[in-house]
Design an enzyme around this catalytic site. Structure first.
Site, PDB file in Angstrom:
ATOM      1  N   LYS A 152       0.746  -1.156   0.007  1.00 23.46           N
ATOM      2  CA  LYS A 152      -0.102   0.035   0.024  1.00 23.46           C
ATOM      3  C   LYS A 152       0.791   1.211   0.001  1.00 23.46           C
ATOM      4  O   LYS A 152       0.226   2.510   0.261  1.00 23.46           O
ATOM      5  CB  LYS A 152      -0.912   0.047   1.440  1.00 23.46           C
ATOM      6  N   THR A 155       3.425   1.000  -4.793  1.00 25.59           N
ATOM      7  CA  THR A 155       4.374   0.171  -5.534  1.00 25.59           C
ATOM      8  C   THR A 155       3.743  -0.265  -6.780  1.00 25.59           C
ATOM      9  O   THR A 155       4.701   0.003  -7.804  1.00 25.59           O
ATOM     10  CB  THR A 155       4.505  -1.046  -4.798  1.00 25.59           C
ATOM     11  N   ARG A 156       2.505  -0.153  -7.057  1.00 26.53           N
ATOM     12  CA  ARG A 156       1.867  -0.285  -8.447  1.00 26.53           C
ATOM     13  C   ARG A 156       2.140   0.800  -9.253  1.00 26.53           C
ATOM     14  O   ARG A 156       2.485   0.830 -10.490  1.00 26.53           O
ATOM     15  CB  ARG A 156       0.482  -0.793  -8.323  1.00 26.53           C
ATOM     16  N   ARG A 233       5.411   5.171   2.984  1.00 30.16           N
ATOM     17  CA  ARG A 233       4.187   5.912   3.015  1.00 30.16           C
ATOM     18  C   ARG A 233       4.061   6.145   4.576  1.00 30.16           C
ATOM     19  O   ARG A 233       4.493   5.096   5.391  1.00 30.16           O
ATOM     20  CB  ARG A 233       2.961   5.090   2.519  1.00 30.16           C
ATOM     21  N   SER A 241      -5.059   2.391   4.906  1.00 33.48           N
ATOM     22  CA  SER A 241      -5.256   1.756   3.369  1.00 33.48           C
ATOM     23  C   SER A 241      -5.326   0.071   3.526  1.00 33.48           C
ATOM     24  O   SER A 241      -5.950  -0.172   2.898  1.00 33.48           O
ATOM     25  CB  SER A 241      -3.955   2.267   2.495  1.00 33.48           C
ATOM     26  N   LYS A 358      -6.885   1.213  -6.381  1.00 34.78           N
ATOM     27  CA  LYS A 358      -5.919   2.207  -5.977  1.00 34.78           C
ATOM     28  C   LYS A 358      -6.519   3.365  -5.789  1.00 34.78           C
ATOM     29  O   LYS A 358      -6.883   4.104  -6.880  1.00 34.78           O
ATOM     30  CB  LYS A 358      -4.765   2.196  -7.045  1.00 34.78           C
ATOM     31  N   ARG A 360      -8.443   3.877  -3.104  1.00 38.99           N
ATOM     32  CA  ARG A 360      -9.837   3.895  -2.543  1.00 38.99           C
ATOM     33  C   ARG A 360     -10.092   5.068  -1.507  1.00 38.99           C
ATOM     34  O   ARG A 360      -9.230   5.681  -0.882  1.00 38.99           O
ATOM     35  CB  ARG A 360      -9.848   2.338  -1.776  1.00 38.99           C
ATOM     36  N   THR A 361     -11.385   5.282  -1.049  1.00 41.43           N
ATOM     37  CA  THR A 361     -11.920   6.186  -0.008  1.00 41.43           C
ATOM     38  C   THR A 361     -11.468   5.531   1.069  1.00 41.43           C
ATOM     39  O   THR A 361     -11.996   4.362   1.638  1.00 41.43           O
ATOM     40  CB  THR A 361     -13.248   6.626  -0.287  1.00 41.43           C
ATOM     41  N   HIS A 362     -10.877   6.044   2.017  1.00 40.07           N
ATOM     42  CA  HIS A 362     -10.726   5.163   3.501  1.00 40.07           C
ATOM     43  C   HIS A 362     -11.755   5.583   4.387  1.00 40.07           C
ATOM     44  O   HIS A 362     -12.500   6.599   4.392  1.00 40.07           O
ATOM     45  CB  HIS A 362      -9.423   5.962   3.979  1.00 40.07           C
TER      46      HIS A 362
HETATM   47  N1  PPS Z   1      -0.875   7.254  -9.582  1.00 38.53           N
HETATM   48  C1  PPS Z   1      -1.594   6.876  -8.445  1.00 38.53           C
HETATM   49  N2  PPS Z   1      -2.851   6.282  -8.875  1.00 38.53           N
HETATM   50  C2  PPS Z   1      -3.607   5.589  -7.758  1.00 38.53           C
HETATM   51  N3  PPS Z   1      -2.775   5.212  -6.306  1.00 38.53           N
HETATM   52  C3  PPS Z   1      -1.879   5.695  -6.327  1.00 38.53           C
HETATM   53  C4  PPS Z   1      -0.949   6.389  -7.304  1.00 38.53           C
HETATM   54  N4  PPS Z   1       0.174   6.793  -6.720  1.00 38.53           N
HETATM   55  C5  PPS Z   1       0.206   6.079  -5.673  1.00 38.53           C
HETATM   56  N5  PPS Z   1      -0.808   5.540  -5.258  1.00 38.53           N
HETATM   57  C6  PPS Z   1      -1.267   5.094  -4.047  1.00 38.53           C
HETATM   58  O1  PPS Z   1      -0.949   3.604  -4.336  1.00 38.53           O
HETATM   59  C7  PPS Z   1      -1.679   2.925  -3.066  1.00 38.53           C
HETATM   60  C8  PPS Z   1      -1.510   1.534  -3.139  1.00 38.53           C
HETATM   61  O2  PPS Z   1      -0.333   1.021  -2.859  1.00 38.53           O
HETATM   62  P1  PPS Z   1       0.155  -0.094  -3.640  1.00 38.53           P
HETATM   63  O3  PPS Z   1       0.000  -0.028  -5.312  1.00 38.53           O
HETATM   64  O4  PPS Z   1       1.524  -0.275  -3.141  1.00 38.53           O
HETATM   65  O5  PPS Z   1      -0.584  -1.405  -3.128  1.00 38.53           O
HETATM   66  S1  PPS Z   1      -0.233  -2.820  -3.258  1.00 38.53           S
HETATM   67  O6  PPS Z   1       0.363  -3.229  -1.987  1.00 38.53           O
HETATM   68  O7  PPS Z   1       0.054  -3.224  -4.306  1.00 38.53           O
HETATM   69  O8  PPS Z   1      -1.900  -3.430  -3.030  1.00 38.53           O
HETATM   70  C9  PPS Z   1      -2.874   3.599  -2.975  1.00 38.53           C
HETATM   71  O9  PPS Z   1      -3.590   3.658  -1.851  1.00 38.53           O
HETATM   72  P2  PPS Z   1      -5.067   3.763  -1.287  1.00 38.53           P
HETATM   73  O10 PPS Z   1      -5.376   5.410  -1.729  1.00 38.53           O
HETATM   74  O11 PPS Z   1      -5.219   3.791   0.143  1.00 38.53           O
HETATM   75  O12 PPS Z   1      -5.699   2.924  -2.332  1.00 38.53           O
HETATM   76  C10 PPS Z   1      -2.812   5.185  -3.641  1.00 38.53           C
HETATM   77  O13 PPS Z   1      -2.668   6.098  -2.383  1.00 38.53           O
END
Ligand code: PPS
Length: 401
Positions: A152, A155-156, A233, A241, A358, A360-362
């Site tokens: 979270k 990483t993606r 983070r 998250s 990615k 999401r609303t917390h």
């Molecule tokens: N460009 C972009 N678009 C969408 N989301 C973004 C982006 N950059 C960073 N993030 C943040 O990435 C959070 C998800 O982290 P990960 O990808 O590491 O999650 S996972 O571990 O693979 O499930 C995700 O966490 P949440 O907001 O809690 O859903 C995002 O805050």
């Protein structure tokens, strides 16, 4: 102005540093003791006022070593020369996505799949390897660089951005080799990888590696020069998250407030809950530093990856020894998504935002609980800043709220 996440952001006098190191060393020791059951499994009140614990008398971790001034990053001085040097196309990547990968074309609402949400099967892995970004030539190689965490952290977003670089090829799914699939052997792992040309970097991301005890040793035995990237983070936001993700799959779970405590009246945080434990970055990092020098690990700020993706990507490309090809031209801020997305590639396909899992609303969390968690993490965060030589300013961020 150096960015808040940048190296050398914190200047601490040597004497204070030493004092800090000692007290944090003790508190880390206590944490280990607690996690092992010293005060009940995972029950922690406040790491700093428990230094008189018997466990504090023995420090199993060579923290002094970890806290030495960091050497220059190895990757910065050895820039790779890949095919991109010869044919560096500006604009959006020549890479295409595998069928079923989780990045979606925003307008079409095509099906997304988040590998973090479900276990990756062998079948998915072999499909992913063959079709991610790879033309049908080159060789399958073991990765030279890994995004090892944190869950979270972002990483993606980082993987998808670096895949825009023509000298990088990456697996779309998470192979989980160094945690769940290690017994399958290195040949299995190699077969998961996309084909690459000489000079291209093979990468994968599996965020659970960062908290897997065996992972550093295993990666080191594969290749001791593997470059490691950790997206970090604010641990409080990360925990929420993480919880939000679990809640989306299991709506019946107890509230965050309930899960966060061993005993809420006494203020005992449940550090055995993975959502909390993952955020004790200093503890996990200590494990990696037994095998890898700090210069081989890049820490990316998950917060900055959202507000300044190009800035963070510059650091990543330097670290990997790549030409800076992924720049601000590759990103735009998507108001609807509320995050940066990748610009429309030149091939005419749609702009790409990450999928709906990615960003999401917390859920709204009790502010007292958040406050308690901030207090809990603070000494570990400070320790992490000392170990990495980077101030991620999570405390400052919180006091501005
Ligand atoms: N460009 C972009 N678009 C969408 N989301 C973004 C982006 N950059 C960073 N993030 C943040 O990435 C959070 C998800 O982290 P990960 O990808 O590491 O999650 S996972 O571990 O693979 O499930 C995700 O966490 P949440 O907001 O809690 O859903 C995002 O805050």
């Amino acid at each position: 102005m150096s960015p808040p996440g940048g190296r050398g952001g914190s200047k601490v006098p040597p004497a204070r540093k030493l004092l800090c190191m000692c007290s944090l060393s003790l508190c880390l020791t206590y944490l280990c003791y607690s996690l092992m059951g010293g005060t009940g499994p995972g029950a922690l009140r406040s790491p700093l006022n428990l230094q008189s614990s018997p466990a504090a008398l023995r420090s199993p971790l060579p923290l002094q070593e970890a806290l030495l001034p960091s050497p220059t990053r190895a990757g910065n001085s050895s820039r790779r020369r890949g095919p991109a040097e010869l044919a560096a196309a500006p604009g959006w990547p020549r890479t295409s996505l595998a069928p079923g990968e989780m990045i979606t074309a925003a307008p079409s609402g095509a099906a997304e799949r988040d590998p973090q949400e479900s276990s990756t099967t062998d079948e998915e892995l072999s499909r992913g390897a063959g079709s991610t970004t790879t033309p049908d030539y080159g060789e399958q190689r073991l990765p030279q660089a890994l995004i090892i965490g944190v869950k979270k952290g972002g990483t993606r977003a980082l993987l998808e951005a670096i895949r825009a670089h023509p000298d990088v090829r990456a697996v779309g799914v998470e192979p989980h080799f160094f945690d769940r699939n290690y017994e399958k052997g290195l040949e299995w792992y190699r077969n998961v990888m996309p084909k690459t040309l000489e000079g291209q970097i093979t990468m994968e991301k599996t965020p659970s590696y960062f908290v897997t005890n065996e992972a550093p040793k295993r990666i080191h035995s594969m290749a001791k020069d593997t470059k490691l990237i950790v997206v970090v983070r604010n641990p409080v936001t990360r925990a929420i998250s993480d919880y939000t993700q679990t809640l989306s799959k299991k709506p019946e779970i107890p509230t965050f407030e309930v899960l966060a405590f061993k005993n809420r009246t006494l203020g005992l945080i449940d550090a055995s809950w993975s959502a909390i434990r993952i955020g004790i970055y200093a503890l996990h990092l200590e494990n990696w530093l037994q095998y890898f020098p700090l210069s081989q690990i890049l820490f990316v700020s998950g917060e900055r990856l959202i507000i300044d993706p190009a800035g963070e990507m510059a650091k990543v490309q330097d670290f990997l020894g790549l030409k800076r090809i992924v720049t601000e031209k590759h990103f735009y801020f998507n108001q609807t998504k509320g995050f940066p997305c990748l610009k429309k590639p030149e091939d005419g396909s749609a702009p790409r935002c990450l999928g709906k899992s990615k960003g999401r609303t917390h859920p709204k969390i009790d502010p007292d609980v958040i406050q308690r968690l901030r207090k809990f993490y603070k000494p570990f965060n400070v320790m992490f800043y000392q170990m990495t030589g980077q101030d991620f300013q999570w405390e400052q961020e919180e006091s501005n709220k």
